[in-house]
Design an enzyme around this catalytic site. Structure first.
Site, PDB file in Angstrom:
ATOM      1  CG  HIS A 133     -20.215  11.007 -19.275  1.00  0.00           C
ATOM      2  ND1 HIS A 133     -19.925  10.893 -20.611  1.00  0.00           N
ATOM      3  CD2 HIS A 133     -19.089  10.641 -18.620  1.00  0.00           C
ATOM      4  CE1 HIS A 133     -18.669  10.481 -20.741  1.00  0.00           C
ATOM      5  NE2 HIS A 133     -18.145  10.326 -19.552  1.00  0.00           N
ATOM      6  CG  ASP A 210     -25.240   7.311 -18.487  1.00  0.00           C
ATOM      7  OD1 ASP A 210     -24.743   6.224 -18.138  1.00  0.00           O
ATOM      8  OD2 ASP A 210     -24.557   8.305 -18.796  1.00  0.00           O
ATOM      9  CD  GLN A 213     -19.440   6.042 -13.151  1.00  0.00           C
ATOM     10  OE1 GLN A 213     -19.086   5.337 -12.200  1.00  0.00           O
ATOM     11  NE2 GLN A 213     -18.622   6.332 -14.144  1.00  0.00           N
ATOM     12  CE  LYS A 236     -17.697   4.349 -17.470  1.00  0.00           C
ATOM     13  NZ  LYS A 236     -16.568   5.210 -17.181  1.00  0.00           N
ATOM     14  CB  CYS A 374     -16.717  13.257 -19.748  1.00  0.00           C
ATOM     15  SG  CYS A 374     -15.223  12.678 -20.513  1.00  0.00           S
TER      16      CYS A 374
HETATM   17  N1  PMP Z   1     -22.064   7.968 -18.642  1.00  0.00           N
HETATM   18  C1  PMP Z   1     -21.438   8.047 -17.454  1.00  0.00           C
HETATM   19  C2  PMP Z   1     -22.214   8.502 -16.259  1.00  0.00           C
HETATM   20  C3  PMP Z   1     -20.079   7.712 -17.373  1.00  0.00           C
HETATM   21  O1  PMP Z   1     -19.456   7.801 -16.196  1.00  0.00           O
HETATM   22  C4  PMP Z   1     -19.391   7.300 -18.541  1.00  0.00           C
HETATM   23  C5  PMP Z   1     -17.926   6.971 -18.492  1.00  0.00           C
HETATM   24  N2  PMP Z   1     -17.141   7.857 -17.761  1.00  0.00           N
HETATM   25  C6  PMP Z   1     -20.106   7.214 -19.729  1.00  0.00           C
HETATM   26  C7  PMP Z   1     -21.430   7.559 -19.740  1.00  0.00           C
HETATM   27  C8  PMP Z   1     -19.455   6.765 -20.991  1.00  0.00           C
HETATM   28  O2  PMP Z   1     -19.089   5.434 -20.880  1.00  0.00           O
HETATM   29  P1  PMP Z   1     -18.170   4.750 -21.998  1.00  0.00           P
HETATM   30  O3  PMP Z   1     -17.002   5.658 -22.180  1.00  0.00           O
HETATM   31  O4  PMP Z   1     -17.806   3.432 -21.392  1.00  0.00           O
HETATM   32  O5  PMP Z   1     -18.999   4.623 -23.223  1.00  0.00           O
END
Ligand code: PMP
Length: 416
Positions: A133, A210, A213, A236, A374
């Site tokens: 991401h 990270d 997910q 999430k 993203c």
């Molecule tokens: N890492 C991953 C794998 C994600 O899916 C996301 C959110 N789509 C993020 C980081 C960023 O999370 P946040 O926007 O809640 O900070």
């Protein structure tokens, strides 16, 4: 505040209909159609236990933490710190190793800045992967720019799995940190993080995962993983927006300078010099998101009461069912066919654009996400404009997948 879902049974079977009653938004309609919410990887819905706790906090507890001597301030502080203990226990960590952040993004930025300040110098290498991401790429690029360090990238296969041989080749004496996603938000791939950590640690290289997910879908044990940093987002994980967790091993946190300056993070301030608090408060400058920190623990308790094993089993069955149905659609290609996946199905359909499909599904009451999610470097790898992504949670049903597939076929017919 009782949980209506009576789902934890010995055979790990969820009572999904009972669970759905815990989520008021799932009873709503969109464009006159019952909502089918398949955008859980972007954000999850919230059960009554979370919604009620938010209201209860502001009605009965609201006050600033760590500062007052009055009743409400102590009550808020107790709940805030109790929540930290619940989250620590959930991850098998110590409360001192749990830092409240705004989300995964802020957690990664915190490590990139603070770990970067303490441990990264010119010529060092940071290892990420092709499937990250943006929030696990850009903070490291910024660090590399600041320190004249170099970003290295783990390649992936066409199926969307990390190439572990390629990864191991990157573990040179110059490599100072590995930062990879536990689960890919676009592909659903569950990465072999145990093997990654073991290989990196064999060369004394710390690892950040990270977990944005992963945390909503599986049990995370940071001690068992022996991971150095782990982060996830509350929103999430069926909790509120604006709260996230950074776990960091005490040995690193103790050596890392503050990320931001202000109240809470200090021990003593004079106009000549300031000394800093111990972790975790050293990394929590200013008034935190008190309500969301407290309520996140309610969300964690909720999923634990349902049972993460039962959740994983139901979601896996949904994944197999959806994959099977989608594969039968002419011209549809699933992007991300790794052996180990969470309940995410990304796809493209020949002769159509993902955003057109997304719009036509929306009109039929179905929420999916379309685009690059993203993860532009990943989308570039596949040489596609983006995907349609259906991401499922434990409150989704087989019947919803049937509705989705029917609506998708209708959308494709309209576009061709
Ligand atoms: N890492 C991953 C794998 C994600 O899916 C996301 C959110 N789509 C993020 C980081 C960023 O999370 P946040 O926007 O809640 O900070």
């Amino acid at each position: 505040m009782d949980i209506t879902a009576k789902s934890k049974t010995l055979n790990l079977k969820l009572d999904v209909e009972a669970i759905r009653k815990d989520f008021p938004i799932l009873q709503t309609t969109v464009w006159g159609k019952p909502l089918v919410y398949f955008d859980n990887a972007a954000t999850s819905q919230k059960p009554f236990v979370v919604l009620n706790a938010i209201e209860e906090y502001y009605k009965e507890t609201n006050s600033n933490v760590h500062r007052g001597i009055h009743y409400l301030s102590n009550k808020a502080t107790d709940q805030f710190e109790q929540s930290r203990k619940i989250i620590a226990a959930h991850l098998n960590a110590s409360p001192e190793e749990i830092i409240y952040t705004r989300g995964t993004t802020e957690a990664i930025n915190l490590v990139a800045f603070s770990f970067g300040e303490a441990f990264i110098k010119e010529g060092d290498e940071i290892i990420v992967s092709q499937m990250e991401h943006h929030s696990n790429i850009v903070p490291w690029q910024m660090l590399c720019e600041r320190k004249k360090a170099v970003l290295k990238v783990i390649p992936i296969t066409e199926e969307g799995e990390l190439k572990l041989d390629g990864f191991k080749k990157l573990l040179s004496p110059k490599a100072k940190l590995v930062a990879v996603t536990h689960v890919s938000n676009t592909l659903g791939t569950i990465n072999p993080v145990e093997e990654i950590i073991e290989a990196a640690h064999a060369k004394n290289i710390p690892v950040l995962l990270d977990g944005a997910q992963a945390a909503p879908h599986m049990k995370i044990d940071v001690k068992k993983l022996d991971v150095d940093f782990y982060c996830f987002s509350g929103h999430k994980t069926f909790g509120p927006t604006g709260i996230g967790i950074l776990y960091g091993k005490a040995k690193w946190l103790n050596e890392m300078p503050p990320y931001q300056g202000g109240g809470e993070m200090i021990r003593k301030v004079t106009l000549d010099k300031t000394t800093y608090n111990e972790p975790p408060l050293r990394f929590e400058a200013g008034t935190p998101n008190i309500e969301a920190s407290i309520v996140l623990a309610k969300a964690i308790n909720y999923i634990n009461q349902i049972g993460l094993d039962a959740i994983a089993k139901h979601e896996h069955e949904l994944l197999l069912y959806a994959t099977d149905k989608l594969q039968k659609i002419n011209g549809l290609k699933i992007i991300g066919t790794a052996k180990h996946k969470t309940s995410v199905v990304s796809f493209v359909v020949e002769g159509t654009h993902p955003s057109d499909i997304g719009m036509l599904l929306d009109k039929q009451g179905i929420a999916v996400r379309t685009g690059h999610h993203c993860t532009q470097p990943l989308i570039d790898f596949y040489k596609i404009p983006g995907t349609v992504r259906a991401s499922l949670a434990f409150y989704n049903t087989f019947e919803e997948i049937n509705i989705f597939v029917k609506a998708l076929n209708k959308a494709i017919d309209m576009l061709k």
